[in-house]
Write an enzyme that holds these catalytic residues in place. Structure first.
Site, PDB file in Angstrom:
ATOM      1  N   CYS A   2       0.839  -1.187   0.000  1.00  0.00           N
ATOM      2  CA  CYS A   2       0.000   0.000   0.000  1.00  0.00           C
ATOM      3  C   CYS A   2       0.879   1.244   0.000  1.00  0.00           C
ATOM      4  O   CYS A   2       1.870   1.329   0.729  1.00  0.00           O
ATOM      5  CB  CYS A   2      -0.938   0.095   1.202  1.00  0.00           C
ATOM      6  SG  CYS A   2      -2.076  -1.273   1.287  1.00  0.00           S
ATOM      7  N   ARG A  27       3.981  -0.377  -4.650  1.00  0.00           N
ATOM      8  CA  ARG A  27       3.698  -0.852  -3.297  1.00  0.00           C
ATOM      9  C   ARG A  27       2.381  -1.611  -3.196  1.00  0.00           C
ATOM     10  O   ARG A  27       2.039  -2.143  -2.136  1.00  0.00           O
ATOM     11  CB  ARG A  27       3.641   0.341  -2.334  1.00  0.00           C
ATOM     12  CG  ARG A  27       4.915   1.133  -2.283  1.00  0.00           C
ATOM     13  CD  ARG A  27       4.752   2.319  -1.367  1.00  0.00           C
ATOM     14  NE  ARG A  27       4.671   1.900   0.006  1.00  0.00           N
ATOM     15  CZ  ARG A  27       5.716   1.744   0.822  1.00  0.00           C
ATOM     16  NH1 ARG A  27       6.927   1.987   0.371  1.00  0.00           N
ATOM     17  NH2 ARG A  27       5.551   1.364   2.051  1.00  0.00           N
ATOM     18  N   TRP A  74      -2.706  -2.885  -1.654  1.00  0.00           N
ATOM     19  CA  TRP A  74      -2.387  -4.312  -1.734  1.00  0.00           C
ATOM     20  C   TRP A  74      -3.249  -4.947  -0.652  1.00  0.00           C
ATOM     21  O   TRP A  74      -3.002  -4.776   0.535  1.00  0.00           O
ATOM     22  CB  TRP A  74      -0.896  -4.536  -1.467  1.00  0.00           C
ATOM     23  CG  TRP A  74      -0.438  -5.933  -1.725  1.00  0.00           C
ATOM     24  CD1 TRP A  74       0.015  -6.444  -2.901  1.00  0.00           C
ATOM     25  CD2 TRP A  74      -0.352  -7.011  -0.764  1.00  0.00           C
ATOM     26  NE1 TRP A  74       0.369  -7.757  -2.743  1.00  0.00           N
ATOM     27  CE2 TRP A  74       0.152  -8.140  -1.451  1.00  0.00           C
ATOM     28  CE3 TRP A  74      -0.667  -7.132   0.590  1.00  0.00           C
ATOM     29  CZ2 TRP A  74       0.351  -9.355  -0.823  1.00  0.00           C
ATOM     30  CZ3 TRP A  74      -0.460  -8.355   1.212  1.00  0.00           C
ATOM     31  CH2 TRP A  74       0.044  -9.448   0.495  1.00  0.00           C
ATOM     32  N   ASN A 100      -1.800   2.383   5.572  1.00  0.00           N
ATOM     33  CA  ASN A 100      -0.920   1.290   5.144  1.00  0.00           C
ATOM     34  C   ASN A 100      -0.541   0.511   6.398  1.00  0.00           C
ATOM     35  O   ASN A 100       0.019   1.089   7.322  1.00  0.00           O
ATOM     36  CB  ASN A 100       0.327   1.883   4.466  1.00  0.00           C
ATOM     37  CG  ASN A 100       1.419   0.851   4.264  1.00  0.00           C
ATOM     38  OD1 ASN A 100       1.147  -0.323   4.095  1.00  0.00           O
ATOM     39  ND2 ASN A 100       2.664   1.291   4.277  1.00  0.00           N
ATOM     40  N   GLY A 101      -0.877  -0.776   6.413  1.00  0.00           N
ATOM     41  CA  GLY A 101      -0.537  -1.586   7.579  1.00  0.00           C
ATOM     42  C   GLY A 101      -1.666  -2.540   7.915  1.00  0.00           C
ATOM     43  O   GLY A 101      -2.551  -2.775   7.085  1.00  0.00           O
ATOM     44  N   GLU A 477      18.596 -17.246  -6.760  1.00  0.00           N
ATOM     45  CA  GLU A 477      18.099 -15.931  -7.176  1.00  0.00           C
ATOM     46  C   GLU A 477      17.543 -16.000  -8.615  1.00  0.00           C
ATOM     47  O   GLU A 477      16.512 -15.405  -8.919  1.00  0.00           O
ATOM     48  CB  GLU A 477      19.227 -14.897  -7.069  1.00  0.00           C
ATOM     49  CG  GLU A 477      18.893 -13.504  -7.577  1.00  0.00           C
ATOM     50  CD  GLU A 477      17.740 -12.827  -6.836  1.00  0.00           C
ATOM     51  OE1 GLU A 477      17.236 -13.365  -5.841  1.00  0.00           O
ATOM     52  OE2 GLU A 477      17.334 -11.749  -7.311  1.00  0.00           O
ATOM     53  N   LYS A 481      13.718 -14.981  -9.501  1.00  0.00           N
ATOM     54  CA  LYS A 481      13.442 -13.925 -10.484  1.00  0.00           C
ATOM     55  C   LYS A 481      12.500 -14.440 -11.557  1.00  0.00           C
ATOM     56  O   LYS A 481      11.542 -13.791 -11.927  1.00  0.00           O
ATOM     57  CB  LYS A 481      14.788 -13.507 -11.086  1.00  0.00           C
ATOM     58  CG  LYS A 481      14.934 -12.114 -11.502  1.00  0.00           C
ATOM     59  CD  LYS A 481      15.359 -11.148 -10.417  1.00  0.00           C
ATOM     60  CE  LYS A 481      14.467 -11.144  -9.222  1.00  0.00           C
ATOM     61  NZ  LYS A 481      14.924 -10.394  -8.118  1.00  0.00           N
ATOM     62  N   GLU A 484       8.799 -15.084 -10.232  1.00  0.00           N
ATOM     63  CA  GLU A 484       7.968 -13.933  -9.833  1.00  0.00           C
ATOM     64  C   GLU A 484       7.501 -13.103 -11.009  1.00  0.00           C
ATOM     65  O   GLU A 484       6.394 -12.562 -10.975  1.00  0.00           O
ATOM     66  CB  GLU A 484       8.646 -13.071  -8.766  1.00  0.00           C
ATOM     67  CG  GLU A 484       9.853 -12.314  -9.220  1.00  0.00           C
ATOM     68  CD  GLU A 484      10.488 -11.508  -8.106  1.00  0.00           C
ATOM     69  OE1 GLU A 484       9.777 -10.911  -7.295  1.00  0.00           O
ATOM     70  OE2 GLU A 484      11.727 -11.471  -8.049  1.00  0.00           O
ATOM     71  N   HIS A 500      18.839 -37.146  -5.742  1.00  0.00           N
ATOM     72  CA  HIS A 500      18.152 -37.541  -4.507  1.00  0.00           C
ATOM     73  C   HIS A 500      16.654 -37.279  -4.572  1.00  0.00           C
ATOM     74  O   HIS A 500      15.995 -37.254  -3.533  1.00  0.00           O
ATOM     75  CB  HIS A 500      18.786 -36.832  -3.309  1.00  0.00           C
ATOM     76  CG  HIS A 500      20.219 -37.194  -3.114  1.00  0.00           C
ATOM     77  ND1 HIS A 500      20.616 -38.443  -2.700  1.00  0.00           N
ATOM     78  CD2 HIS A 500      21.352 -36.488  -3.350  1.00  0.00           C
ATOM     79  CE1 HIS A 500      21.934 -38.487  -2.651  1.00  0.00           C
ATOM     80  NE2 HIS A 500      22.411 -37.313  -3.054  1.00  0.00           N
ATOM     81  N   LYS A 598       6.168  -4.322  -3.683  1.00  0.00           N
ATOM     82  CA  LYS A 598       7.604  -4.200  -3.480  1.00  0.00           C
ATOM     83  C   LYS A 598       8.006  -4.209  -2.012  1.00  0.00           C
ATOM     84  O   LYS A 598       8.922  -4.898  -1.618  1.00  0.00           O
ATOM     85  CB  LYS A 598       8.104  -2.917  -4.131  1.00  0.00           C
ATOM     86  CG  LYS A 598       9.598  -2.770  -4.033  1.00  0.00           C
ATOM     87  CD  LYS A 598      10.209  -2.352  -5.309  1.00  0.00           C
ATOM     88  CE  LYS A 598      11.706  -2.437  -5.278  1.00  0.00           C
ATOM     89  NZ  LYS A 598      12.185  -3.727  -5.751  1.00  0.00           N
TER      90      LYS A 598
HETATM   91  C1  F6R Z   1      12.334 -10.333  -5.340  1.00  0.00           C
HETATM   92  C2  F6R Z   1      12.160  -9.298  -4.346  1.00  0.00           C
HETATM   93  C3  F6R Z   1      11.758  -9.697  -2.982  1.00  0.00           C
HETATM   94  C4  F6R Z   1      12.523  -8.852  -1.939  1.00  0.00           C
HETATM   95  C5  F6R Z   1      12.010  -9.171  -0.536  1.00  0.00           C
HETATM   96  C6  F6R Z   1      12.746  -8.392   0.521  1.00  0.00           C
HETATM   97  O1  F6R Z   1      12.677  -9.794  -6.573  1.00  0.00           O
HETATM   98  O2  F6R Z   1      12.317  -8.139  -4.628  1.00  0.00           O
HETATM   99  O3  F6R Z   1      11.967 -11.045  -2.763  1.00  0.00           O
HETATM  100  O4  F6R Z   1      13.878  -9.124  -2.058  1.00  0.00           O
HETATM  101  O5  F6R Z   1      10.642  -8.864  -0.456  1.00  0.00           O
HETATM  102  O6  F6R Z   1      12.580  -7.014   0.362  1.00  0.00           O
HETATM  103  P1  F6R Z   1      13.564  -5.994   1.010  1.00  0.00           P
HETATM  104  O7  F6R Z   1      14.885  -6.170   0.357  1.00  0.00           O
HETATM  105  O8  F6R Z   1      12.968  -4.656   0.727  1.00  0.00           O
HETATM  106  O9  F6R Z   1      13.629  -6.303   2.477  1.00  0.00           O
END
Ligand code: F6R
Length: 603
Positions: A2, A27, A74, A100-101, A477, A481, A484, A500, A598
């Protein structure tokens, strides 16, 4: 999760708030809304869906106002819908709020208000704030906000307007971020700096339970005892351009392309001068007998890579923990443990909780954070900043890469301080790190082959990523990537684990992405590659020590030579581009993948 923005000043608040919401859409993006005050009272517009739906609605139902609040959501409580969108108003339409929260005691508060005849219209936890504020309102909005804050349990960043006091906006927060932007043409409240950058780089960072009373030409701060507070106005160094796409189709591609400069800036700040260097130089690593790295998502993956760098160099045990697990596990840590928190936003709820748990147990905390003034940056004992600028795409790229280089530098400097490496070795390793921006720039000039290969991969239902040692850490990673942003199921495995269990999933034309930058383990990963090919898989082999020859089952992407310890900074570039181009070929909304947001400020 949010985004909230508020504006009060001498211009029409509507376009300013809509522009701000665009910068906050990362957000949350399942609905959006805006409320402005004008001579007729509140004018409100709310729409389910992307911000563009709200813009289209406002285009056909124009509204104006001199002060207003906006929200991009969100959903946590209540499905995405017009009615559940913010702003929420009390039932007498006197007070409007954006939130937000999560309000943990909203059920109890709602029941109490319903018993007093108040009717709720939404399924959200947030509406209780508007209803409660209106219920308490006695002609003094400050007093009301203090009573509301004292009644709420949970986390909140709030923007509040009262029709009876139309010359002010009120902002208050607990465990969710809020800044106050100050400009000639009026003042702002916002979840994050990019929302106000087009108007000002002068901001106040609000601390928990500080109340800001914002008018068109003044900002005053109080605590919940109504005592005035003095706060320092800070200058943000991010430019307004850094929050724009700059001609790229997606923020994610722009952010991938920015990486050479960001690595250079972050390395300089840690090696050539600047606050990062001062902090690294001042840290007494010899007092610690263990390092714990804790984080979420990609930041956790950066920690996984770091383990493979710290342990061989420093000969110090490094545990890497998901912050969401660490916070509940009664970790064995004490004052001799260094707990490293890694977070782009500095606001991730689980990482904040892990940080507080580490502090409660007496550990020393060091954070690696991108957002200046964020909660984690403010609360840890030491903070190193990644100089990545604002990261807008939900999938992290440039901040992740900047985290990696800071972790490498920490590991090398700690190893030297512990006497585990000689001064010439330290110099050699730091030079290898310093060479990374140039190598990344070279890789980014050769995106064609990755783009071409990715265009053949859109039909896969599942893609596996494998590697050994540090290549396994970066495979994690790559897998995250891909899943998502492309919505293709994907998993990362240590190559040796395949037999395994996982190998039973390999069949004709499964795709396996294998990473090979550990020359000493090349034969091992190559035999995994052969095992999956002989069971029908296709392999994309990425590395700088590959001896195989490409064929119809095997494609190879060569990376520049690099010290094994720092090679993830190169392989990750190919993995990011691969994911990006697969998603782009599927025509997906790359910067705002479904269900994600994010900054994960709720648990
Ligand atoms: C993946 C991604 C998320 C963040 C995670 C932690 O591309 O961006 O997995 O890495 O939500 O977020 P931060 O780094 O803001 O604590």
């Amino acid at each position: 999760m949010c985004g909230i923005i508020g504006y009060i000043g001498n211009e029409n608040a509507v376009p300013i708030i809509l522009e701000g919401l665009k910068k906050l859409e990362y957000r949350g993006y399942d609905s959006a809304g805006i409320a402005v005050m004008n001579k007729d009272g509140f004018a409100v517009a709310k729409q389910k869906g992307r911000l563009s739906a709200l813009e289209a609605f406002i285009e056909s139902h124009p509204l104006t106002g001199f002060a207003g609040i906006g929200h991009t959501r969100w959903a946590t409580h209540g499905e995405p819908s017009d009615i559940n969108s913010h702003p929420h108003l009390g039932s007498r339409n006197k007070i409007a709020i954006v939130h937000n929260g999560i309000i943990e005691n909203y059920r109890q508060l709602k029941e109490r208000l319903e018993q007093r005849g108040i009717t709720f219209v939404s399924q959200t936890d947030s509406e209780v704030i508007a209803q409660l504020a209106e219920y308490y309102y006695n002609g003094d909005i400050m007093d009301t906000v203090i009573r509301v804050v004292n009644a709420l349990e949970g986390s909140y960043a709030l923007g509040i307007m009262s029709l009876d006091e139309p010359d002010k906006l009120i902002a208050v927060k607990k465990d969710n971020p809020l800044i106050i932007g100050v400009s000639e043409k009026g003042n702002f409240i916002a979840s994050d700096v990019p929302a106000v950058l087009a108007h000002t780089n002068q901001v106040f960072y609000l601390n928990d339970k500080e109340i800001a009373v914002v008018t068109g030409d003044s900002v005053q701060f109080y605590n919940t005892d109504r005592e005035p507070l003095q706060k320092t106005l800070e200058t943000v160094t991010w430019s307004a351009d850094s929050a724009e796409k700059g001609g790229y189709e997606h923020f994610m591609l722009k952010e991938i392309m920015e990486q050479p400069q960001i690595l250079q800036d972050t390395i300089n700040s840690a090696l050539s001068g600047g606050d990062n260097k001062l902090i690294i130089d001042s840290l007494d690593i010899n007092r610690f007998n263990k390092i714990v790295i804790t984080a979420c998502g990609s930041a956790y993956n950066a920690g996984m890579v770091a383990k493979y760098v710290f342990e061989p160099l420093c000969r110090l045990p490094v545990e890497v923990e998901l912050a969401s697990e660490f916070r509940y596990k009664d970790a064995i840590i004490d004052q001799n443990t260094l707990v490293i928190l890694v977070s782009q936003s500095g606001e991730t709820a689980d990482t904040i909780a892990a940080m507080r748990e580490a502090k409660r147990k007496g550990a020393v905390t060091l954070s690696i954070v991108n957002v200046v003034g964020s909660t984690i940056a403010r609360e840890t004992d030491y903070t190193l900043y990644t100089l990545a600028g604002p990261e807008i795409a939900v999938a992290t790229t440039k901040a992740f890469s900047a985290q990696l280089v800071l972790l490498y530098i920490l590991a090398v400097r700690f190893a030297a301080k512990r006497g585990r490496i000689s001064p010439p070795k330290e110099k050699q390793l730091l030079a290898a790190i310093a060479s990374l921006p140039g190598k990344v720039a070279t890789l980014l000039k050769q995106t064609d082959s990755i783009q071409k290969y990715a265009s053949t991969c859109v039909g896969y239902k599942s893609i596996f990523f494998i590697g050994r040692n540090i290549d396994y850490a970066i495979a994690m990673e790559g897998s995250l990537k891909l899943k998502e942003i492309s919505y293709i199921h994907s998993e990362a495995y240590a190559g040796g684990e395949l037999k395994h269990g996982t190998i039973s999933l390999v069949e004709e034309d499964t795709l396996v992405v294998a990473i090979s930058c550990c020359e000493r383990l090349y034969d091992k990963i190559n035999s995994n590659v052969e095992q999956v090919i002989s069971r029908g898989a296709k392999v994309l082999f990425i590395g700088n020590c590959i001896k195989a020859t490409p064929n119809e089952k095997l494609a190879i992407i060569e990376l520049p030579e690099a010290n094994e310890l720092f090679s993830p900074s190169l392989s990750v570039i190919v993995l990011q581009l691969f994911s990006y181009y697969v998603a782009a070929n599927k025509g997906l909304d790359i910067d705002k993948p479904r269900n994600l947001a994010k900054s994960v400020t709720v648990e």
